[in-house]
Enzyme design. Sequence first.
Site, PDB file in Angstrom:
ATOM      1  N   LEU A 105       0.820  -1.205   0.000  1.00 23.81           N
ATOM      2  CA  LEU A 105       0.000   0.000   0.000  1.00 23.81           C
ATOM      3  C   LEU A 105       0.853   1.254   0.000  1.00 23.81           C
ATOM      4  CD1 LEU A 105      -2.629  -1.036   2.700  1.00 23.81           C
ATOM      5  CD2 LEU A 105      -2.988  -0.902   0.241  1.00 23.81           C
ATOM      6  N   GLY A 106       2.026   1.153   0.574  1.00 25.28           N
ATOM      7  CA  GLY A 106       2.847   2.352   0.644  1.00 25.28           C
ATOM      8  C   GLY A 106       4.089   2.123   1.473  1.00 25.28           C
ATOM      9  N   GLN A 107       4.889   3.162   1.514  1.00 26.10           N
ATOM     10  CA  GLN A 107       6.159   3.086   2.221  1.00 26.10           C
ATOM     11  C   GLN A 107       6.196   4.241   3.206  1.00 26.10           C
ATOM     12  OE1 GLN A 107       8.963   0.909   1.510  1.00 26.10           O
ATOM     13  NE2 GLN A 107       9.695   1.815   3.421  1.00 26.10           N
ATOM     14  N   GLY A 108       6.244   3.916   4.490  1.00 27.72           N
ATOM     15  CA  GLY A 108       6.310   4.987   5.481  1.00 27.72           C
ATOM     16  C   GLY A 108       7.710   5.098   6.037  1.00 27.72           C
ATOM     17  N   GLY A 109       7.894   6.049   6.932  1.00 29.73           N
ATOM     18  CA  GLY A 109       9.204   6.237   7.528  1.00 29.73           C
ATOM     19  C   GLY A 109       9.662   4.995   8.272  1.00 29.73           C
ATOM     20  N   VAL A 139       4.043  -0.861   4.102  1.00 28.57           N
ATOM     21  CA  VAL A 139       2.717  -1.287   4.548  1.00 28.57           C
ATOM     22  C   VAL A 139       2.055  -2.131   3.461  1.00 28.57           C
ATOM     23  CG1 VAL A 139       0.504  -0.508   5.440  1.00 28.57           C
ATOM     24  CG2 VAL A 139       2.528   0.891   5.771  1.00 28.57           C
ATOM     25  N   LYS A 155       2.069  -3.554   8.708  1.00 28.79           N
ATOM     26  CA  LYS A 155       3.280  -2.754   8.544  1.00 28.79           C
ATOM     27  C   LYS A 155       4.502  -3.542   8.986  1.00 28.79           C
ATOM     28  CE  LYS A 155       4.675   1.822   9.230  1.00 28.79           C
ATOM     29  NZ  LYS A 155       4.162   3.107   9.610  1.00 28.79           N
ATOM     30  N   ASP A 178       5.124  13.128  13.656  1.00 30.95           N
ATOM     31  CA  ASP A 178       5.305  13.003  12.211  1.00 30.95           C
ATOM     32  C   ASP A 178       3.993  13.270  11.478  1.00 30.95           C
ATOM     33  OD1 ASP A 178       6.882  12.687  10.033  1.00 30.95           O
ATOM     34  OD2 ASP A 178       6.959  10.501  10.091  1.00 30.95           O
TER      35      ASP A 178
END
Length: 645
Positions: free
Chosen positions: A330-334, A338, A352, A449
Amino acid sequence: MRPSILNLACVFLVLFSSSFSPSLGDPRVSEAGILCLKSNVTSTASIVSNFLDVMRKIAATVTEDRWANDSVTSPLPEIYALAQCHGDLTSDDCLLCFAQSRTILPRCSVLAANSGRLYLDGCFIRFDYYNFFNETVDLQHDMVKCANQSSVSAGQQARQQFAAKVDRVLTNVSAVAPENKGFAVFGEARRGGVAGVYALAQCWNTLDDKGCRECLANAMIRARNCTPGDEGRAMNAGCFMRYSTQRFYTVPTDADSLKLGIIIAIALSVAAATSLVFIVAYVGYRKLSKKREVQKKFFGVPAIVRKSNLNFNYELLEKATDFFDESMKLGQGGAGSVYKGILPDGRVVAVKRLVFNTRQWVDDFFNEVNLISGIQHKNLVRLLGCSIEGPESLLVYEYVPNRSLDQILFVKNATHVLSWQERVNIISGTAEGLAFLHGPCGVKIIHRDIKSSNVLLDEDLTAKIADFGLARCLDPENSHLSTGIAGTLGYMAPEYLVKGQLTEKADVYAFGVLVLEILSGRKNSIFGQASGSVLQSVWKQYKSNRLAECIDPVLKGKFPVSEALNVIQNALLCTQASPDLRPSMSEVVEMLNDRECIVPMPMQPPFLNNNPIPDDSSRSSNTNTGITNQLTNSEISSASTISLR
Ligand SMILES: *[C@@H]1O[C@H](CO)[C@@H](O)[C@H](O)[C@H]1NC(C)=O
Ligand SMILES: *[C@@H]1O[C@H](CO)[C@@H](O)[C@H](O)[C@H]1NC(C)=O
Ligand SMILES: *[C@@H]1O[C@H](CO)[C@@H](O)[C@H](O)[C@H]1NC(C)=O
Ligand SMILES: *[C@@H]1O[C@H](CO)[C@@H](O)[C@H](O)[C@H]1NC(C)=O
Ligand SMILES: *[C@@H]1O[C@H](CO)[C@@H](O)[C@H](O)[C@H]1NC(C)=O
């Protein structure tokens, strides 16, 4: 015979776990020395973006190679950067050390065209405006740090013996390192009443053997001058050298496997024939599933965790996410990437994977999960649980279908343009979620954040704040643990960015920036590039009463003017330079909801004069111009002693 098999099994578990889980030792993130120098380049608009570019480049390489050098040469000014972990750090520890160095480095403000060198005990990072890669010794700026404590008794003979021992040890590492990829450790244990001495030498990989030798020869002389102190560190342009009466480095693994061999031999002869079958079977099994199995057993997940309904089985989550397939991402967080997951009961969740494994703090981590999962609010993404027994730590969140705000807000020709009312709802929702975190839920949680990618939207476009709370246990040292600090720079309150002072007012600041982004449809950047900072342009437009220009042009003027003014003024209040002047989140919620409310006039936000730092001393007398004051080097170093550690 059974007990002996069990015993042996235990011996093996202990042995294998301690030898196969070396990924977390000590990242040695304590600060040994920092040097910020005003350079002779002039600070231009591109200086910060070049800096961030070069940091991104080296971050990518450090992750792989544990060191990196790189440069960005256009547009001017050229920026060169080098980062390197000491040879004994594991990859995980290296990442932790590097991440920590990146949180400290901004103290050498690039906006003021400073260059920076930062020596942590486990790694080094430097950036400058010229090619310094072959620099070995910099007589003017190299640093020494001696411990002023000495456990060596006062007699002259004792001191001479100690100094001689330091000499021997330092001479050894100086001689070995240049031929050993620039790294060596060596120690002599306590003997005959003379304290043990342990030393480490590390040259930066950009130097050749000759450069390394030259640098260490110089460092050795200066470190040796720290005797009879218990510790000495020489921090040169091309190398780092340290001695200590404590063994501070990680013991090379050779010694471990030797010890392991001996113990295995003993265990074998004791347990004899029957166990042999078991051992062979066990070792075979281990080879099959070495990595995962070890970590699982080693951590012997506490019963309280195992029984908790917050605990998710690792294999289950692996299957739910199709083994972390790219298509489920779904995405890339710090803190990690995910994935979408579908549990056997049909529930859809977001999983995550944490970049920084938290096994080291497994209890803290679980407590934190426990605590946060208890926090429920319509504007917060619910944490459902975690998995800590697998090879990596996973967090399980409720799945929010509409992705993050930035994916809707900043996409050109987006299929869905957020209407004014939708934007206001998102702003109010985010404010309420944050006010809840800061206030009445019992524990005060500072998000740290807040940014558009951390605000998720569900089917009704209700805002849900993601990723809160865990920063506290991801980094017990109270700082921002993320190699991706660059990405969030535009949201970081000046006092947090520069001095590491973290209060809920840092969230308020980030929220203010977020609101301006939502209103204007533009991403904030603090470095006045082509588009300029949103903060800066909105402030100017506000000051000259050209409010309509602040609002996203795709709305084509369809918004109520008085409400828009209220929201903008709120956002500007939140982004004031002085944290004391910013309202609390509950006040923000009140002001947003009460149309009759008189919103106070905001003061000028920071980052407008190429210097983001509000000067404490001028705060009381003149908040407006305080932000234009330059931080002198002495202020930087005094700031560095109070912050971050
Ligand atoms: C800045 O200083 C470096 C050496 O420290 C020198 O090589 C360079 O020419 C200087 N640049 C300017 C613009 O003065
Ligand atoms: C890294 O340093 C080496 C040695 O000085 C140099 O040859 C190389 O070009 C540098 N790499 C980059 C990407 O600048
Ligand atoms: C370092 O490299 C520069 C050119 O990149 C060269 O002029 C200088 O002499 C070198 N210094 C040393 C000590 O090798
Ligand atoms: C070391 O000396 C400095 C100044 O000389 C002093 O401020 C500091 O407290 C001393 N540290 C210790 C551990 O004694
Ligand atoms: C350094 O110490 C190691 C370990 O005792 C030894 O094998 C090596 O010969 C020493 N090297 C030098 C140059 O003294």
